[in-house]
Design an enzyme around this catalytic site. Structure first.
Site, PDB file in Angstrom:
ATOM      1  N   ASN A  82      64.497  27.685  20.228  1.00 56.76           N
ATOM      2  CA  ASN A  82      64.197  28.093  21.518  1.00 56.76           C
ATOM      3  C   ASN A  82      64.656  29.707  21.640  1.00 56.76           C
ATOM      4  O   ASN A  82      65.955  29.887  21.131  1.00 56.76           O
ATOM      5  CB  ASN A  82      65.040  27.336  22.399  1.00 56.76           C
ATOM      6  CG  ASN A  82      64.667  27.794  23.961  1.00 56.76           C
ATOM      7  OD1 ASN A  82      64.978  28.776  24.296  1.00 56.76           O
ATOM      8  ND2 ASN A  82      64.197  26.982  24.886  1.00 56.76           N
ATOM      9  N   HIS A 113      59.521  28.100  23.191  1.00 55.43           N
ATOM     10  CA  HIS A 113      60.179  26.601  23.043  1.00 55.43           C
ATOM     11  C   HIS A 113      60.513  26.525  21.692  1.00 55.43           C
ATOM     12  O   HIS A 113      59.817  27.163  20.842  1.00 55.43           O
ATOM     13  CB  HIS A 113      59.612  25.722  23.631  1.00 55.43           C
ATOM     14  CG  HIS A 113      60.227  25.410  25.455  1.00 55.43           C
ATOM     15  ND1 HIS A 113      59.949  24.731  26.190  1.00 55.43           N
ATOM     16  CD2 HIS A 113      60.619  26.540  25.984  1.00 55.43           C
ATOM     17  CE1 HIS A 113      60.379  24.618  27.362  1.00 55.43           C
ATOM     18  NE2 HIS A 113      60.746  26.121  27.256  1.00 55.43           N
ATOM     19  N   GLU A 142      59.624  24.107  19.588  1.00 55.17           N
ATOM     20  CA  GLU A 142      58.240  23.402  19.251  1.00 55.17           C
ATOM     21  C   GLU A 142      57.301  24.435  19.197  1.00 55.17           C
ATOM     22  O   GLU A 142      56.649  24.794  18.005  1.00 55.17           O
ATOM     23  CB  GLU A 142      57.917  22.358  19.854  1.00 55.17           C
ATOM     24  CG  GLU A 142      58.545  21.073  19.958  1.00 55.17           C
ATOM     25  CD  GLU A 142      59.737  21.166  21.242  1.00 55.17           C
ATOM     26  OE1 GLU A 142      60.074  22.309  21.705  1.00 55.17           O
ATOM     27  OE2 GLU A 142      60.259  20.049  21.877  1.00 55.17           O
ATOM     28  N   SER A 166      63.449  15.474  22.988  1.00 51.63           N
ATOM     29  CA  SER A 166      62.254  15.117  23.657  1.00 51.63           C
ATOM     30  C   SER A 166      61.482  16.292  24.130  1.00 51.63           C
ATOM     31  O   SER A 166      61.926  17.173  25.125  1.00 51.63           O
ATOM     32  CB  SER A 166      62.410  13.894  24.790  1.00 51.63           C
ATOM     33  OG  SER A 166      61.208  13.746  25.515  1.00 51.63           O
ATOM     34  N   CYS A 224      59.162  18.723  26.126  1.00 51.67           N
ATOM     35  CA  CYS A 224      58.874  18.924  27.547  1.00 51.67           C
ATOM     36  C   CYS A 224      57.262  18.850  27.804  1.00 51.67           C
ATOM     37  O   CYS A 224      56.690  18.746  26.805  1.00 51.67           O
ATOM     38  CB  CYS A 224      59.368  20.401  28.186  1.00 51.67           C
ATOM     39  SG  CYS A 224      58.440  21.676  27.590  1.00 51.67           S
ATOM     40  N   CYS A 261      55.452  21.555  25.575  1.00 52.43           N
ATOM     41  CA  CYS A 261      55.519  21.085  24.147  1.00 52.43           C
ATOM     42  C   CYS A 261      54.815  19.843  23.943  1.00 52.43           C
ATOM     43  O   CYS A 261      54.153  19.593  22.877  1.00 52.43           O
ATOM     44  CB  CYS A 261      56.743  21.445  23.684  1.00 52.43           C
ATOM     45  SG  CYS A 261      57.737  22.981  23.844  1.00 52.43           S
ATOM     46  N   ASP A 267      65.164  26.931  31.788  1.00 53.08           N
ATOM     47  CA  ASP A 267      64.312  26.386  30.710  1.00 53.08           C
ATOM     48  C   ASP A 267      63.401  25.279  31.046  1.00 53.08           C
ATOM     49  O   ASP A 267      62.006  25.262  30.329  1.00 53.08           O
ATOM     50  CB  ASP A 267      65.179  26.188  29.445  1.00 53.08           C
ATOM     51  CG  ASP A 267      64.258  26.337  28.098  1.00 53.08           C
ATOM     52  OD1 ASP A 267      63.903  27.726  28.023  1.00 53.08           O
ATOM     53  OD2 ASP A 267      64.441  25.335  27.475  1.00 53.08           O
TER      54      ASP A 267
END
Lengths: 157, 157
Positions: free
Chosen positions: A53, A64, A66, A89, A91, A94, A154
């Site tokens: 991130n 982010h 990912e 996990s 979001c 992503c 975020d």
């Protein structure tokens, strides 16, 4: 060294893949950023790209962990056999990335401090593994406690 | 000039907002890229940021039109009152972006050549408008016919 051992070395375990993402998260934390890291692996365990991130570092809300790992892996013709590994996990943003590009598997460090769309991904055929790694939980818990507003920003809350 | 007219000028119609996204899509096409454009507007009609798909131009698979517009709008504290305008139905990646950041409304040029997650967004409370704009349909139809492999790559097929 037997070929079996070589195969074992070539195909990292979920925990070993997660270590790459954790290292990215720590880099982000050291830079003053949000400590979430990710890495995209090929089916044979080759690291295609990793990232973290960088909202704070680049003033860029689109990066982010990912999406950074996905970008750093460059253009790929297909993702079905790839594995997205992330410390947290994913979001909805992503998770949507994973679903749209048909990424076959997701390995998640933890989903205690935040739960995104990983159940939805599993419902749509993605192979989801939640490692529940204490390093990831502690890193996020401490970060959120110290930076509640940044964390809310975020995740759009 | 009455204040009513001024208000009317300040708050563009969906079609007027779409014009900004179409202009972005045309820029992308002129650059040799995938002709999808987007723009993020504030509730009062202020343009916060616009952008276009730049997979080809930057060799970056993470830059869809919506993510580019979102990035170019910079960090915002909240998106509930913002409007994401895009020439094409947002793919799952971009629909996930809208859902995660609680973008309140989405205006879509067309969903005939591709349908992403806009029904899912509507189910989750996003105000979705599909303009069904012929310019958008024609631009995508011609692009897909001429570049089927590139298009498949962009949507992970």
């Amino acid at each position: 060294m037997s070929s079996q051992i070589r195969r074992s070395e070539a195909m990292p375990t979920p925990q070993q893949m997660l270590d790459v993402a954790v290292e990215e998260a720590r880099k982000g934390l050291a830079e003053g950023g949000i400590p979430i890291g990710a890495a995209l692996f090929a089916a044979d365990g080759t690291l295609l790209g990793s990232g973290h991130n960088r909202r704070v570092q680049l003033d860029d809300p689109s990066i982010h962990a990912e999406t950074d790992a996905f970008r750093n892996a460059g253009r790929q013709r297909g993702y079905r056999s790839t594995i997205m590994v992330t410390t947290l996990s994913p979001c909805w943003y992503c998770s949507g990335l994973v679903r749209q590009f048909n990424i076959g598997a997701v390995v998640i460090g933890e989903s205690r401090t935040f739960t995104g769309g990983h159940d939805w991904l599993a419902e749509h055929g993605v192979d989801v593994t939640v490692v529940d790694d204490e390093r990831c939980v502690t890193m996020m818990r401490e970060f959120i406690a110290a930076n509640p507003e940044l964390w809310a920003e975020d995740i759009g809350e």
